[in-house]
Design a protein around this motif. Structure first.
Motif, PDB file in Angstrom:
ATOM      1  N   ARG A 143       0.859  -1.188   0.000  1.00 20.79           N
ATOM      2  CA  ARG A 143       0.000   0.000   0.000  1.00 20.79           C
ATOM      3  C   ARG A 143       0.890   1.232   0.000  1.00 20.79           C
ATOM      4  O   ARG A 143       1.902   1.270   0.694  1.00 20.79           O
ATOM      5  CB  ARG A 143      -0.898   0.033   1.238  1.00 20.79           C
ATOM      6  CG  ARG A 143      -1.663  -1.255   1.536  1.00 20.79           C
ATOM      7  CD  ARG A 143      -2.560  -1.081   2.745  1.00 20.79           C
ATOM      8  NE  ARG A 143      -3.127  -2.347   3.181  1.00 20.79           N
ATOM      9  CZ  ARG A 143      -2.680  -3.059   4.215  1.00 20.79           C
ATOM     10  NH1 ARG A 143      -1.637  -2.602   4.918  1.00 20.79           N
ATOM     11  NH2 ARG A 143      -3.250  -4.188   4.559  1.00 20.79           N
ATOM     12  N   GLY A 144       0.496   2.234  -0.788  1.00 20.93           N
ATOM     13  CA  GLY A 144       1.311   3.429  -0.819  1.00 20.93           C
ATOM     14  C   GLY A 144       0.687   4.541  -1.626  1.00 20.93           C
ATOM     15  O   GLY A 144      -0.396   4.384  -2.206  1.00 20.93           O
ATOM     16  N   ASN A 145       1.393   5.674  -1.659  1.00 19.82           N
ATOM     17  CA  ASN A 145       0.971   6.834  -2.432  1.00 19.82           C
ATOM     18  C   ASN A 145       2.231   7.430  -3.050  1.00 19.82           C
ATOM     19  O   ASN A 145       2.860   8.334  -2.494  1.00 19.82           O
ATOM     20  CB  ASN A 145       0.273   7.848  -1.530  1.00 19.82           C
ATOM     21  CG  ASN A 145      -0.240   9.049  -2.305  1.00 19.82           C
ATOM     22  OD1 ASN A 145       0.008   9.195  -3.497  1.00 19.82           O
ATOM     23  ND2 ASN A 145      -0.953   9.932  -1.626  1.00 19.82           N
ATOM     24  N   ALA A 149       5.661   3.001  -9.446  1.00 11.35           N
ATOM     25  CA  ALA A 149       4.869   1.809  -9.171  1.00 11.35           C
ATOM     26  C   ALA A 149       5.318   1.147  -7.877  1.00 11.35           C
ATOM     27  O   ALA A 149       6.509   1.139  -7.539  1.00 11.35           O
ATOM     28  CB  ALA A 149       4.986   0.828 -10.332  1.00 11.35           C
ATOM     29  N   LEU A 150       4.364   0.544  -7.170  1.00 10.03           N
ATOM     30  CA  LEU A 150       4.701  -0.150  -5.927  1.00 10.03           C
ATOM     31  C   LEU A 150       5.413  -1.466  -6.203  1.00 10.03           C
ATOM     32  O   LEU A 150       6.339  -1.837  -5.487  1.00 10.03           O
ATOM     33  CB  LEU A 150       3.431  -0.391  -5.108  1.00 10.03           C
ATOM     34  CG  LEU A 150       2.754   0.872  -4.558  1.00 10.03           C
ATOM     35  CD1 LEU A 150       1.504   0.508  -3.775  1.00 10.03           C
ATOM     36  CD2 LEU A 150       3.710   1.667  -3.684  1.00 10.03           C
ATOM     37  N   ILE A 151       4.983  -2.185  -7.206  1.00  8.16           N
ATOM     38  CA  ILE A 151       5.728  -3.346  -7.711  1.00  8.16           C
ATOM     39  C   ILE A 151       6.326  -2.902  -9.037  1.00  8.16           C
ATOM     40  O   ILE A 151       5.646  -2.844 -10.053  1.00  8.16           O
ATOM     41  CB  ILE A 151       4.822  -4.578  -7.895  1.00  8.16           C
ATOM     42  CG1 ILE A 151       4.144  -4.945  -6.573  1.00  8.16           C
ATOM     43  CG2 ILE A 151       5.630  -5.758  -8.426  1.00  8.16           C
ATOM     44  CD1 ILE A 151       5.084  -5.369  -5.469  1.00  8.16           C
ATOM     45  N   ASN A 152       7.601  -2.547  -9.004  1.00  9.32           N
ATOM     46  CA  ASN A 152       8.240  -1.875 -10.148  1.00  9.32           C
ATOM     47  C   ASN A 152       9.338  -2.788 -10.695  1.00  9.32           C
ATOM     48  O   ASN A 152      10.446  -2.811 -10.182  1.00  9.32           O
ATOM     49  CB  ASN A 152       8.819  -0.543  -9.696  1.00  9.32           C
ATOM     50  CG  ASN A 152       9.099   0.378 -10.874  1.00  9.32           C
ATOM     51  OD1 ASN A 152       8.478   0.256 -11.928  1.00  9.32           O
ATOM     52  ND2 ASN A 152      10.029   1.296 -10.699  1.00  9.32           N
ATOM     53  N   MET A 153       8.993  -3.558 -11.734  1.00  6.74           N
ATOM     54  CA  MET A 153       9.904  -4.583 -12.248  1.00  6.74           C
ATOM     55  C   MET A 153      10.031  -4.533 -13.764  1.00  6.74           C
ATOM     56  O   MET A 153       9.901  -5.563 -14.435  1.00  6.74           O
ATOM     57  CB  MET A 153       9.402  -5.976 -11.840  1.00  6.74           C
ATOM     58  CG  MET A 153       9.267  -6.189 -10.346  1.00  6.74           C
ATOM     59  SD  MET A 153       8.588  -7.828  -9.988  1.00  6.74           S
ATOM     60  CE  MET A 153       9.755  -8.850 -10.865  1.00  6.74           C
ATOM     61  N   THR A 175       0.841   4.128 -10.797  1.00  4.06           N
ATOM     62  CA  THR A 175       0.687   2.738 -11.219  1.00  4.06           C
ATOM     63  C   THR A 175       0.914   1.795 -10.037  1.00  4.06           C
ATOM     64  O   THR A 175       1.772   2.043  -9.187  1.00  4.06           O
ATOM     65  CB  THR A 175       1.695   2.433 -12.339  1.00  4.06           C
ATOM     66  OG1 THR A 175       1.384   3.255 -13.468  1.00  4.06           O
ATOM     67  CG2 THR A 175       1.644   0.973 -12.758  1.00  4.06           C
ATOM     68  N   ALA A 176       0.153   0.716 -10.012  1.00  2.00           N
ATOM     69  CA  ALA A 176       0.318  -0.267  -8.944  1.00  2.00           C
ATOM     70  C   ALA A 176       1.383  -1.295  -9.316  1.00  2.00           C
ATOM     71  O   ALA A 176       2.291  -1.573  -8.528  1.00  2.00           O
ATOM     72  CB  ALA A 176      -1.006  -0.956  -8.645  1.00  2.00           C
ATOM     73  N   VAL A 177       1.275  -1.875 -10.516  1.00  2.00           N
ATOM     74  CA  VAL A 177       2.202  -2.925 -10.951  1.00  2.00           C
ATOM     75  C   VAL A 177       2.791  -2.531 -12.295  1.00  2.00           C
ATOM     76  O   VAL A 177       2.058  -2.378 -13.273  1.00  2.00           O
ATOM     77  CB  VAL A 177       1.486  -4.292 -11.056  1.00  2.00           C
ATOM     78  CG1 VAL A 177       2.437  -5.355 -11.598  1.00  2.00           C
ATOM     79  CG2 VAL A 177       0.932  -4.715  -9.699  1.00  2.00           C
ATOM     80  N   GLU A 178       4.092  -2.361 -12.345  1.00  2.00           N
ATOM     81  CA  GLU A 178       4.807  -2.036 -13.584  1.00  2.00           C
ATOM     82  C   GLU A 178       5.697  -3.214 -13.956  1.00  2.00           C
ATOM     83  O   GLU A 178       6.688  -3.502 -13.291  1.00  2.00           O
ATOM     84  CB  GLU A 178       5.639  -0.776 -13.382  1.00  2.00           C
ATOM     85  CG  GLU A 178       6.618  -0.465 -14.508  1.00  2.00           C
ATOM     86  CD  GLU A 178       5.949  -0.221 -15.841  1.00  2.00           C
ATOM     87  OE1 GLU A 178       5.797  -1.217 -16.591  1.00  2.00           O
ATOM     88  OE2 GLU A 178       5.586   0.936 -16.131  1.00  2.00           O
ATOM     89  N   MET A 179       5.302  -3.914 -15.018  1.00  2.00           N
ATOM     90  CA  MET A 179       6.076  -5.060 -15.493  1.00  2.00           C
ATOM     91  C   MET A 179       6.292  -4.973 -16.998  1.00  2.00           C
ATOM     92  O   MET A 179       6.333  -5.995 -17.693  1.00  2.00           O
ATOM     93  CB  MET A 179       5.369  -6.368 -15.138  1.00  2.00           C
ATOM     94  CG  MET A 179       5.387  -6.698 -13.658  1.00  2.00           C
ATOM     95  SD  MET A 179       4.657  -8.319 -13.310  1.00  2.00           S
ATOM     96  CE  MET A 179       5.147  -8.551 -11.598  1.00  2.00           C
ATOM     97  N   SER A 180       6.406  -3.777 -17.515  1.00  2.00           N
ATOM     98  CA  SER A 180       6.669  -3.620 -18.944  1.00  2.00           C
ATOM     99  C   SER A 180       8.006  -4.262 -19.289  1.00  2.00           C
ATOM    100  O   SER A 180       8.990  -4.113 -18.566  1.00  2.00           O
ATOM    101  CB  SER A 180       6.696  -2.133 -19.309  1.00  2.00           C
ATOM    102  OG  SER A 180       5.433  -1.552 -19.102  1.00  2.00           O
ATOM    103  N   ALA A 196      -5.111  -1.857  -7.417  1.00  2.00           N
ATOM    104  CA  ALA A 196      -5.681  -0.530  -7.671  1.00  2.00           C
ATOM    105  C   ALA A 196      -4.559   0.476  -7.864  1.00  2.00           C
ATOM    106  O   ALA A 196      -3.629   0.545  -7.065  1.00  2.00           O
ATOM    107  CB  ALA A 196      -6.581  -0.108  -6.506  1.00  2.00           C
ATOM    108  N   GLY A 197      -4.668   1.234  -8.927  1.00  2.00           N
ATOM    109  CA  GLY A 197      -3.726   2.306  -9.202  1.00  2.00           C
ATOM    110  C   GLY A 197      -4.470   3.534  -9.651  1.00  2.00           C
ATOM    111  O   GLY A 197      -5.705   3.563  -9.657  1.00  2.00           O
TER     112      GLY A 197
END
Length: 515
Positions: A143-145, A149-153, A175-180, A196-197
């Motif tokens: 959880r964050g603000n 991204a919080l999951i930044n991969m 962004t919540a999950v960044e997996m580009s 949620a993002g």
């Protein structure tokens, strides 16, 4: 001269930390407690506390060679920042149901495996992470603000599968999950995840990701009130993309798959799409190699209505698929006609090609006729001026734009009936004592028979191949009535000419234009 072995920085280990070191050397797991992660995050009990720096020292081999099973800890509160940037470890890391006080960084790290199942993680930063086997983020809570991204991969490479099942990730700042650019050898699983993002970049980003097998988001809930829910532009999967019973809530495009290549199926049974601007799926340029299972009701709640004012949009230009699966082609036609942002010929052509390949030629014709109707409705300028548009409308009514010739044939028969009826009428129209609008050619005054009267009308109405009746009977054009009947038959003859041309062209396919 040999390089000296690095020595540990930490020398004042607690009892539980001593156990962690000994267990890592022997390849066994340490269980520090069974508290809930939220309770664990507030715990100051020394039995639960493990410093992040100790875990780093273990992975760097500063406390001896680790067992191949690696560092395995359950139920710990990890204190401090776990910095694994550029770490190349010979043993994996498994921290299950742990609570981290600070973010984890693992940029360009190399690990046999990474397991954070059920853990409370403020943030995971792992650009270019490489794992030899599976990446387990199942049940992780973040959880964050933050704008990042919080999951930044981005550009991570997972030698096995990546699992985010039942993960709960909420970022109110981006962004919540960044997996580009993610590359997995096996599946990417987000089954039952709640993500949620916010913002125009999307809640989940999988741009140009390459998934070795399936990408699975069954029962997942993805929310972004200010932009797209799932952005997967140019995604490539070796298997199916599965969104069964998923819920996508967005303020813009709920699902973006432009340019994606799905080697398996697109499975979206039970998919729910909602948003402030209506449901919106972007499939432009995407390719699905196996049967498609996308519920029409995800876009339109009333797909069987002849007209529609629902706000859901489907971007399909360039979208290629081979089979509709169990979907109703008429409902899909409804989407193409009423729920695409602008008229485009390709979605109609693609749908017609799928139906034709399945042996449903009549369905294909219906689709292509609907295409022409939509062209006139949404892009009339392409047809020309008012006269051209009227001709296009008549062409559709009379010949189904060349795809339905039975209307043309019926109109042709009707026109021939009318010219015959005019000949019969003229044969009974009295122009003077003993004279009628249809007279004997030899001037004998003998009335023409009923068959000859009808034959006069047909003979004059036929554009080709006259029946030869006029050598015996014909219209008396010296009388006013005869002139009027002649003009009426000329008008019908012009119609017969047009209808005959349309019928021949329709049967030979000369006027079937796809655009």
């Amino acid at each position: 001269m040999s390089t000296p072995k690095p020595v540990p920085v930490l020398t004042d280990l607690s009892e539980v930390e001593d156990h962690v070191v000994a267990a890592a050397l022997r390849g066994v797991a340490v269980v520090c407690g069974d508290l809930d992660v939220d309770e664990l995050a507030a715990s100051e009990d020394p039995r639960h506390l493990v410093r992040a720096e100790l875990i780093r020292e273990l992975l760097l081999g500063r406390r001896g060679d680790l067992d191949p099973r690696g560092v395995r800890v359950t139920g710990a509160r990890v204190v401090g920042s776990l910095g694994l940037d550029h770490v190349k470890a010979g043993a994996g890391l498994s921290l299950v149901r742990c609570a981290f006080t600070e973010p984890i960084t693992a940029n360009d790290a190399r690990l046999p495996h990474l397991v954070l199942s059920g853990s409370l993680v403020p943030r995971l930063e792992a650009w270019g992470l490489r794992t030899e086997s599976n990446l387990h983020l199942d049940g992780v809570i973040t959880r964050g603000n933050t704008a990042s991204a919080l999951i930044n991969m981005p550009d991570a490479h997972v030698g096995g599968g990546a699992d985010l099942s039942r993960a709960n990730i909420t970022n109110s700042g981006g962004t919540a999950v960044e997996m580009s650019g993610l590359h997995t050898d096996n599946n990417l699983v987000m089954r039952g995840a709640t993500i949620a993002g916010t913002g125009h970049l999307g809640a989940i980003r999988l741009l140009s990701a390459q998934i070795g097998d399936e990408a699975i988001l069954d029962d997942a809930t993805v929310t972004n009130a200010a932009g797209p829910a799932l952005c997967a532009d140019f995604l490539r999967t070796g298997g199916s993309l599965v969104l069964r019973k998923a819920v996508l809530h967005s303020g813009d495009s709920a699902l973006r798959l432009p340019g994606a290549v799905i080697k398996g199926r697109l499975l979206c049974a039970g998919l729910t799409v909602t948003g402030s601007t209506g449901a919106s799926l972007v499939l432009s340029g995407a390719q699905v190699d196996q049967p498609l299972s996308l519920p029409v009701t995800a876009i339109c709640p009333h797909p069987d209505r002849p007209r529609c004012d629902a706000t859901g949009l489907l971007h399909l230009d360039g979208f290629a698929f081979t089979d509709l699966g169990s979907a109703d082609w008429r409902q899909w036609l409804h989407l193409v006609r009423w729920h695409t942002p602008a008229y485009r010929p390709q979605p109609y052509q693609q749908l017609a090609a799928v139906e034709r390949a399945a042996g449903h030629e009549n369905n294909a014709r219906e689709i292509l006729m609907a295409q022409q109707d939509d062209l006139r409705r949404r892009n009339p300028e392409a047809l020309g001026g008012p006269a051209a548009r009227l001709a296009h409308r008549l062409w559709g009514w009379l010949g189904g734009y060349g795809y339905r010739t039975r209307n043309t044939a019926l109109a042709l028969v009707t026109a021939l009936f009318l010219v015959g009826a005019l000949g019969f009428w003229a044969g009974h129209w009295v122009t003077g004592p003993g004279h009628h609008a249809v007279e004997r050619a030899n001037g004998s005054g003998t009335p023409c028979s009923t068959l000859e009267q009808i034959g006069v009308g047909i003979d004059r109405g036929l554009p080709l191949a006259p029946a030869g009746v006029r050598s015996k009977c014909d219209l008396d054009t010296t009388t006013t009535a005869g002139q009027w009947f002649t003009a009426a038959i000329w008008l019908l003859q012009a119609c017969v000419w047009v209808l005959a041309t349309l019928a021949i062209a329709g049967y030979t396919g000369l006027i079937r234009k796809p655009a």
